[in-house]
Design an enzyme around this catalytic site. Structure first.
Site, short mmCIF file in Angstrom:
data_model
loop_
_atom_site.label_atom_id
_atom_site.label_comp_id
_atom_site.label_asym_id
_atom_site.label_seq_id
_atom_site.Cartn_x
_atom_site.Cartn_y
_atom_site.Cartn_z
N THR A 44 43.48 -11.12 -8.12
CA THR A 44 43.38 -12.57 -8.36
C THR A 44 44.07 -13.01 -9.64
O THR A 44 44.33 -14.20 -9.83
CB THR A 44 41.91 -13.00 -8.43
N ASP B 283 53.26 -5.08 -21.37
CA ASP B 283 51.80 -5.07 -21.49
C ASP B 283 51.43 -4.63 -22.90
O ASP B 283 51.62 -3.47 -23.27
CB ASP B 283 51.20 -4.12 -20.46
N ARG C 234 41.90 -8.38 -16.57
CA ARG C 234 42.50 -9.21 -15.53
C ARG C 234 42.41 -8.52 -14.18
O ARG C 234 42.90 -7.40 -14.01
CB ARG C 234 43.96 -9.53 -15.88
#
Length: 209
Positions: A108, A200, A104
């Site tokens: 953005t 995460d 990722r």
């Protein structure tokens, strides 16, 4: 529209609660993820076709059922998806494993492809894409698109934790793909992390930051 299957078995939910806890270390996190993947595999493969064959037990001959030659493939999205592979392979030892590499972009929040290696007969197999987190849905959608571009069309998506935003994106982009998930959480936060989520998954699996 692809169906969403929430696997709310007590063992799955119990182990997921342990994974969510901040004090759970990498070793326990990995083990719990693999155990949940095994439990989810049981549900994901529930509709495999069967055929009847004749066998001989120590007592007599009889007819009994086996899986009807279904070719399966497990495709983890790197890197967190690797934590779910062993759980599936333990129940389906004859499956083949492909790998899709996406990360990722921190600015953005969009997925960027960097790797794709699939079994040579992937298009003939039922593919099970695995990734612990279904957040924005970007990585899952891109991974499935990559598979379809390579001629694969029999695809399921298996995730541990998701949110409404990610589920909606997958359903809109790939309405032919069923989603199997252990929990649908509240939402995404401003950093595109699932709330309450479990952090995460990649960092917690591999002990990185």
């Amino acid at each position: 529209m692809g169906q969403v299957h929430v696997i709310n078995h007590p063992l799955v939910q119990h182990k997921l609660t342990l994974m969510r806890q901040i004090e759970t270390g990498a070793k326990d996190f990995r083990e719990l993820l693999s155990e949940i993947a095994t439990l989810m595999c049981y549900e994901v493969t529930r509709d495999l076709p069967m055929e009847e064959i004749e066998i001989e037990t120590p007592i007599c001959k009889c007819k009994s059922k086996i899986i009807s030659g279904k070719k399966l493939g497990i495709v983890p999205i790197l890197r967190a998806g690797l934590g779910m592979v062993d759980g599936f392979v333990s129940l389906i030892p004859t499956c083949r494993v492909g790998h899709i590499g996406l990360y990722r972009d921190p600015e953005t929040h969009l997925p960027v492809e960097y790797y794709c290696k699939l079994p040579p007969d992937a298009s003939e197999r039922e593919l099970i894409v695995v990734d612990p987190m279904l957040a924005t849905g970007g990585s899952s959608c891109d991974a499935i698109t990559m598979l379809k571009k390579r001629g694969c069309h029999n695809i399921k998506l298996v995730c541990l934790v998701g949110c409404p935003e990610g589920i909606k994106k997958v359903q809109e982009t790939h309405p032919d793909v069923d989603i199997f998930i252990a929990a649908i959480d509240e939402r995404l936060n401003e950093n595109k992390y699932i709330v309450p989520g479990l952090g995460d998954a990649g960092d917690r699996i591999f002990g990185t930051k």
